[in-house]
Structures are given as structure tokens and as C-alpha cells.
Design an enzyme around this catalytic site. Structure first.
Site, short mmCIF file in Angstrom:
data_model
loop_
_atom_site.label_atom_id
_atom_site.label_comp_id
_atom_site.label_asym_id
_atom_site.label_seq_id
_atom_site.Cartn_x
_atom_site.Cartn_y
_atom_site.Cartn_z
N CYS A 56 0.15 -35.27 56.12
CA CYS A 56 1.07 -36.10 55.18
C CYS A 56 2.41 -35.89 55.33
O CYS A 56 2.87 -35.03 55.91
CB CYS A 56 0.40 -35.86 53.90
SG CYS A 56 -1.39 -35.86 53.58
N ASP A 57 3.30 -36.76 54.70
CA ASP A 57 4.57 -36.60 54.65
C ASP A 57 4.93 -37.05 53.31
O ASP A 57 4.61 -38.01 52.91
CB ASP A 57 5.32 -37.39 55.73
CG ASP A 57 4.78 -37.08 56.95
OD1 ASP A 57 5.65 -36.00 57.55
OD2 ASP A 57 3.77 -37.59 57.82
#
Length: 419
Positions: free
Chosen positions: A8-9
Site C-alpha cells: 500500500c502507499d
């Protein structure tokens, strides 16, 4: 072939990184390709003293009052990948692995802690205290995907409100946090806090010293001390995305808007918009948090996979929001494979109406690219028009109460176009 990374970011821009006097939050949730994310609104609620709360795997004591929240969440779990509260707080989490082993057995998921922080914390700092207190008391752990094969991890979090942001990184029940007051910041699936520590678990350094990870004399650098000696491929690949995300943010430093954040989340060359093998970006979120508390916060969700082929739809908290059941997944009660013991022995269809319609549209793009692209371009034009209306509202040109049903209207319109 190696398994693609689950990753994820998370991103935040605070003035002067933002073009306007707004804090901008964004997150891509990268999960197993077939996992469905729903978007749910839970109103503020009062709870009887002594009542218990059923999280994904364990029960914990409920508090007497919880905030209203809007959540983008894997449909099989109680917790959320990302979300916002009516107090102007946004939180997203990331998977990490550290020198501290992942504890066996079931505890609170990182996604549970995201939701608990939103429901119980009235600011980013208060939500951090909620999460760390629950982490110390109940620990973190349990299966993190809807499959029988074991897969669990520790978590990092980005907590944001109208005035500041906090990066919270954990290793088992230990934790460390860093305050971010201005500019741009992003996190991926790795430890990033070094020696610039704002607050920490009281036993953090003594545990590191007892384990022989730190000599107790030199500078205490959390990421160096607690990062695993042989990190999994997910963490190594995350370094590339972290650098790519940092570069994209820095390119727009001083001019970040919701549109810029959406473009970053749609960026495929950097890997931030993931579409590889068994994993992809299954949900995305962008929020505008004006510093002026007289203005409402606006939270945009895709509720569908792949933001490069999805549209962001705005949600604004109001006293009587119109329910949007077409982005809520079916419920299976006690027969849900995520609740029955042993867990995850079968699969159920968790697709909501928008997810199904979006799947049809993606198939059309593959079989009839001209037709599929034409529909998508119309929807992107509507997204741009909606962003213009939001900007007009924030500048005082139109009243905010007229936009309270935008999320319902946008979901309904999107499904009609797909059909």
C-alpha cells in the site's frame, strides 16, 4: 514465479506543500486481486457502559461514544484499510515486517486499529493514543487475507487531521511515532522513522538493548534497529515505490491538490497503482481537510479496483446522509467463512452493485476498447466537474449543504453509465 507483493502507499501534503490552505490525504490499498472493498458509513453512536465490541477476530470493551466514520474496507473484515471521521481525522495503514516476530494467534488487525482510531479519536494525536493503547493491551495479529494460508504482519499508520500528521510505526506491541507539521510525506511497506522520534513506547529502547539490536550508547535509529536483517521481497520492492512516491510528491511540492493526489494514486510506472499478478489496487481514497474549520472536509472514494480505470466520488458528512447500499457488500451472518471455525474454508460472493457494474465495464474495455474508453472518459469528465463544484464550495461560491448527497448521486450515475 515469486508471489507479487501485497503493498500500500499513503500520502499527505500539509501547507506549504499544498496549493491551498488544505491538508490533502491519499491512499491506495493494494490487496488480493479478487478481494472486494466496500465503502460504509457508520453514524455516531452511544453505547451502554460495560458493553463489548466484536472486532474481526476478538472482542474488546466498547467505549461509551463513537464518532461517525466512513470507511473503505475489505468486505470480509470488521476493520478498514482507510477512512475518515466526522472529526476531520483520516487514517491509513501499511503492512511491515520487523525484527519482532509476528505473534501467533488472533488479536487486533492493523485494519481494526484504523477503524478504532477513527471511531474513538477526535484528532490525529488522540487517534494515535487510541491505537497505541489498544496495541499495548491487546496486541496485533491474525490472518490478514481471506484465505486459509497463513499471512500476517505488523503495521505502520499515517494519521492526519486539519493541522498535522503523524507517522506511527509498530513492532509487535512496541511503537514509535513522528509528528509531521508541514510539507509532504509518504509511507510504504517499510520502516521510515530514524532518530527523529516525537514519542515512543516506554520500553522500546530497553527491549532493543536486551535483544542485542542496539548497544544503548550510539544514536537510536528505529528503522535501523528494528528492520529485519533479511526483509521479505515485499519490503524490498516497497523501497522503489517509496522513492517513486516521494519523487512524485516533491515534483508537486507547493501545488498539491486533490487532483494531484488522484494523479499520483493513478500512476502505474512508479508501481503506486498496482496491477500485477495476484494483487492490485482494490480501493483508493483522497481527502481534502481545510484548515478553516468552518469548511467541511471532503473524502473521495473509488469503491472499485484500479484508480486508473475508476472514478473518485465525494463523501461529505451531514446530519442525515443518504444511504448508499450499492457500495455495501452482502452480509452472511454467522455462516460467513471469515467467522466460522476453522476460518476461510470456502468462498462467498461479496461483490456489491457498483463492483459488479465496474467489472462489466472493464470487460467492455478489453473487448470493445472504443466503447469502453468513451464511457470512462465521460465519467472522468463528471469527476472533473464534481471537483470544480467542490472547489466552488470551498471558496464560498455555493453552499456546502447542497453537496451532502453527492456520494449517492455519483454512485448512482456511475452504475447507470456502466449499464
Amino acid at each position: 514465479m515469486a508471489e507479487p507483493p501485497m503493498s500500500c502507499d499513503c500520502f499527505v501534503s500539509l501547507p506549504p506543500g499544498s496549493r491551498d490552505d488544505h491538508v490533502i490525504f491519499g491512499k491506495n490499498s493494494d490487496r488480493p486481486r479478487d478481494e472486494v472493498q466496500e465503502v460504509v458509513h457508520c453514524p455516531a453512536a452511544s453505547h451502554p457502559p460495560g458493553s463489548m465490541l466484536e472486532c474481526t477476530y476478538i472482542q474488546i470493551p466498547q467505549v461509551e461514544q463513537t464518532n461517525a466514520v466512513v470507511l473503505s474496507k475489505p468486505a470480509w473484515m470488521w476493520g478498514a484499510e482507510m477512512g475518515a471521521s466526522d472529526k476531520g481525522v483520516c487514517i491509513g495503514n501499511e503492512a511491515v515486517w520487523t525484527r519482532e516476530p509476528v505473534a501467533p494467534g488472533e488479536a487486533l488487525l492493523g485494519m481494526d486499529l484504523v477503524r478504532l482510531g477513527l471511531e474513538r479519536g477526535d484528532s490525529a494525536r488522540a487517534a494515535l493514543t487510541v491505537i497505541t493503547s489498544l496495541l499495548e493491551e491487546h496486541g496485533q495479529g491474525g490472518q490478514c487475507r481471506e484465505a486459509p494460508e497463513p499471512f500476517s504482519y505488523h503495521n505502520t499508520f499515517l494519521l492526519v487531521d486539519r493541522s498535522e500528521a503523524w507517522v506511527l510505526e509498530t513492532a509487535g506491541r512496541l511503537w514509535v511515532a513522528q509528528k509531521v507539521s508541514e510539507g509532504v510525506k509518504n509511507i510504504s511497506n517499510q520502516l521510515t522513522i530514524g532518530s527523529e522520534i516525537s514519542t515512543e513506547h516506554p520500553d522500546l529502547r530497553s527491549v532493543a538493548k536486551a535483544q542485542g539490536w542496539w548497544d544503548g550508547e550510539g544514536e537510536f535509529n528505529f528503522s535501523h534497529v528494528f528492520s529485519p536483517e533479511n526483509p521479505p521481497a515485499r519490503m524490498e520492492l516497497a523501497k522503489q515505490r517509496y522513492r517513486g512516491g516521494t519523487e512524485l510528491l516533491q515534483q508537486h511540492d507547493g501545488s498539491v491538490t486533490a487532483e494531484v493526489m488522484m494523479s499520483i494514486l493513478r500512476d502505474k510506472p512508479s508501481g503506486i497503482c498496482m496491477d500485477s499478478g495476484g494483487f492490485c489496487t482494490t480501493g483508493s481514497m483522497v481527502s481534502i481537510l481545510p484548515r478553516d474549520t468552518a469548511l467541511p472536509c471532503i473524502h473521495f472514494f473509488t469503491a472499485t479496483p484500479d484508480p486508473s480505470r475508476s472514478v473518485f466520488k465525494p463523501f461529505i458528512f451531514s446530519d442525515c446522509p443518504t444511504p448508499v447500499p450499492r457500495v455495501v457488500s452482502p452480509q452472511f451472518g454467522p455462516d460467513d467463512p471469515a467467522r466460522k471455525q476453522p476460518r476461510f474454508q470456502s468462498q462467498v460472493d461479496r461483490r456489491h452493485d457498483l463492483y459488479k457494474a465496474h467489472q462489466v465495464a472493464l470487460n467492455t474495455m478489453e473487448t470493445n476498447p472504443d466503447e469502453g474508453l468513451a464511457v470512462y472518459n465521460i465519467l472522468r469528465d463528471l469527476e472533473s466537474q464534481c471537483l470544480s463544484e467542490i472547489a466552488a464550495m470551498l471558496s464560498g461560491e455555493i453552499p456546502g449543504e447542497e453537496l451532502g448527497d453527492l456520494f449517492f448521486d455519483c454512485v448512482d450515475t456511475e452504475i447507470k453509465f456502466y449499464q
